[in-house]
Design a protein around this motif. Structure first.
Motif, PDB file in Angstrom:
ATOM      1  N   LYS A  30      48.409  51.929  -8.281  1.00 24.93           N
ATOM      2  CA  LYS A  30      47.168  52.062  -9.051  1.00 24.93           C
ATOM      3  C   LYS A  30      46.811  53.533  -9.223  1.00 24.93           C
ATOM      4  CE  LYS A  30      42.327  50.692  -9.014  1.00 24.93           C
ATOM      5  NZ  LYS A  30      41.286  49.952  -8.275  1.00 24.93           N
ATOM      6  N   GLY A  33      48.761  55.356 -11.772  1.00 24.16           N
ATOM      7  CA  GLY A  33      48.605  54.902 -13.147  1.00 24.16           C
ATOM      8  C   GLY A  33      49.563  53.803 -13.549  1.00 24.16           C
ATOM      9  N   ILE A  34      50.144  53.127 -12.573  1.00 21.96           N
ATOM     10  CA  ILE A  34      51.087  52.044 -12.855  1.00 21.96           C
ATOM     11  C   ILE A  34      50.363  50.713 -12.690  1.00 21.96           C
ATOM     12  CG2 ILE A  34      53.252  50.943 -12.157  1.00 21.96           C
ATOM     13  CD1 ILE A  34      54.079  53.776 -11.072  1.00 21.96           C
ATOM     14  N   ARG A  35      50.346  49.947 -13.774  1.00 25.43           N
ATOM     15  CA  ARG A  35      49.638  48.669 -13.766  1.00 25.43           C
ATOM     16  C   ARG A  35      50.528  47.572 -13.195  1.00 25.43           C
ATOM     17  NH1 ARG A  35      47.670  46.614 -18.881  1.00 25.43           N
ATOM     18  NH2 ARG A  35      49.887  46.633 -19.276  1.00 25.43           N
ATOM     19  N   GLN A  36      50.598  47.535 -11.912  1.00 25.23           N
ATOM     20  CA  GLN A  36      51.421  46.527 -11.251  1.00 25.23           C
ATOM     21  C   GLN A  36      50.829  46.241  -9.886  1.00 25.23           C
ATOM     22  OE1 GLN A  36      55.602  47.099 -11.702  1.00 25.23           O
ATOM     23  NE2 GLN A  36      56.068  46.121  -9.771  1.00 25.23           N
ATOM     24  N   TRP A  37      50.768  45.000  -9.520  1.00 27.44           N
ATOM     25  CA  TRP A  37      50.340  44.537  -8.198  1.00 27.44           C
ATOM     26  C   TRP A  37      48.862  44.764  -7.907  1.00 27.44           C
ATOM     27  CZ3 TRP A  37      54.638  45.969  -4.142  1.00 27.44           C
ATOM     28  CH2 TRP A  37      55.800  45.271  -4.439  1.00 27.44           C
ATOM     29  N   ALA A  38      48.045  45.066  -8.914  1.00 25.50           N
ATOM     30  CA  ALA A  38      46.615  45.274  -8.668  1.00 25.50           C
ATOM     31  C   ALA A  38      45.980  44.033  -8.033  1.00 25.50           C
ATOM     32  CB  ALA A  38      45.896  45.638  -9.967  1.00 25.50           C
ATOM     33  N   VAL A 134      56.921  44.128 -14.356  1.00 28.21           N
ATOM     34  CA  VAL A 134      56.125  44.367 -15.554  1.00 28.21           C
ATOM     35  C   VAL A 134      56.940  45.186 -16.549  1.00 28.21           C
ATOM     36  CG1 VAL A 134      53.859  44.099 -14.463  1.00 28.21           C
ATOM     37  CG2 VAL A 134      54.942  46.341 -14.514  1.00 28.21           C
ATOM     38  N   ASP A 136      55.953  47.205 -18.803  1.00 23.14           N
ATOM     39  CA  ASP A 136      55.472  48.556 -19.114  1.00 23.14           C
ATOM     40  C   ASP A 136      55.567  49.523 -17.933  1.00 23.14           C
ATOM     41  OD1 ASP A 136      53.378  47.600 -17.593  1.00 23.14           O
ATOM     42  OD2 ASP A 136      51.826  47.980 -19.088  1.00 23.14           O
ATOM     43  N   ASN A 137      56.533  49.289 -17.035  1.00 23.88           N
ATOM     44  CA  ASN A 137      56.815  50.221 -15.948  1.00 23.88           C
ATOM     45  C   ASN A 137      58.249  50.733 -16.168  1.00 23.88           C
ATOM     46  OD1 ASN A 137      57.423  51.560 -13.563  1.00 23.88           O
ATOM     47  ND2 ASN A 137      56.384  50.079 -12.261  1.00 23.88           N
ATOM     48  N   HIS A 158      56.562  40.440 -18.662  1.00 17.44           N
ATOM     49  CA  HIS A 158      57.441  40.745 -17.532  1.00 17.44           C
ATOM     50  C   HIS A 158      58.899  40.675 -17.978  1.00 17.44           C
ATOM     51  CE1 HIS A 158      53.731  39.881 -15.439  1.00 17.44           C
ATOM     52  NE2 HIS A 158      54.244  40.482 -14.386  1.00 17.44           N
TER      53      HIS A 158
END
Length: 169
Positions: A30, A33-38, A134, A136-137, A158
């Protein structure tokens, strides 16, 4: 492969440590800036994580006594796997989830070494190692591609990655 870490099966006693590590990694993602696992930060998946440990699908990666990583690998599909992959009636696949390393241990080849260990030690009758991440990573997707995984498509944002594995005798 020479290394100063070891892998062991997690036990119910390790549940809080595994969840804590996953939340630390989720917070780092988070902040990066990586939108994963929030969702992990709000307790999402805590019950599934605990059940995977009870089911003996979760492993610990330790350097000495320190927990530096974890991953879950299972031959049975979770509800999420069925959503992403569809029903796998062949039972020829292992599903990898929650491969996580402490940020201080990243970019040193450990992730690639763990993927090698998983393909050499976890496969029984299975022919494929599957995972999703995801879309977008880009760094994570490139990591899986560099480590021999093939992109099979995208579902619900995904990417679906698969690698052929040699079953253990």
């Amino acid at each position: 492969m020479s290394h100063d870490w070891h892998i062991q099966l997690a036990t119910p006693h390790d549940t809080l440590a595994v969840i804590s590590l996953l939340k630390q990694v989720a917070q780092w993602l988070k902040e990066s800036g990586i939108r994963q696992w929030a969702f992990l930060l709000e307790g999402g998946d805590d019950e599934e994580i605990a059940q995977a440990i009870v089911d003996q699908h979760t492993y610990l990666v330790r350097k000495g006594p320190e927990l530096i990583g974890t991953f879950t690998v299972a031959a049975s599909q979770t509800e999420w796997d069925r959503h992403i992959w569809g029903e796998d009636a062949s039972e020829n696949s292992l599903y990898l989830h929650r491969l996580a390393l402490r940020p201080a241990t990243m970019r040193k080849g450990l992730g690639a070494d763990l993927l090698t260990w998983i393909t050499q030690h976890a496969a029984n009758e299975q022919k494929n190692l599957r995972l999703d991440c995801v879309a977008d990573n880009p760094q994570l997707n490139q990591f899986y591609q560099r480590n021999g995984f093939h992109l099979l498509g995208t579902t619900d944002g995904h990417h679906k990655w698969q690698k052929s594995v040699e079953p253990r005798a």
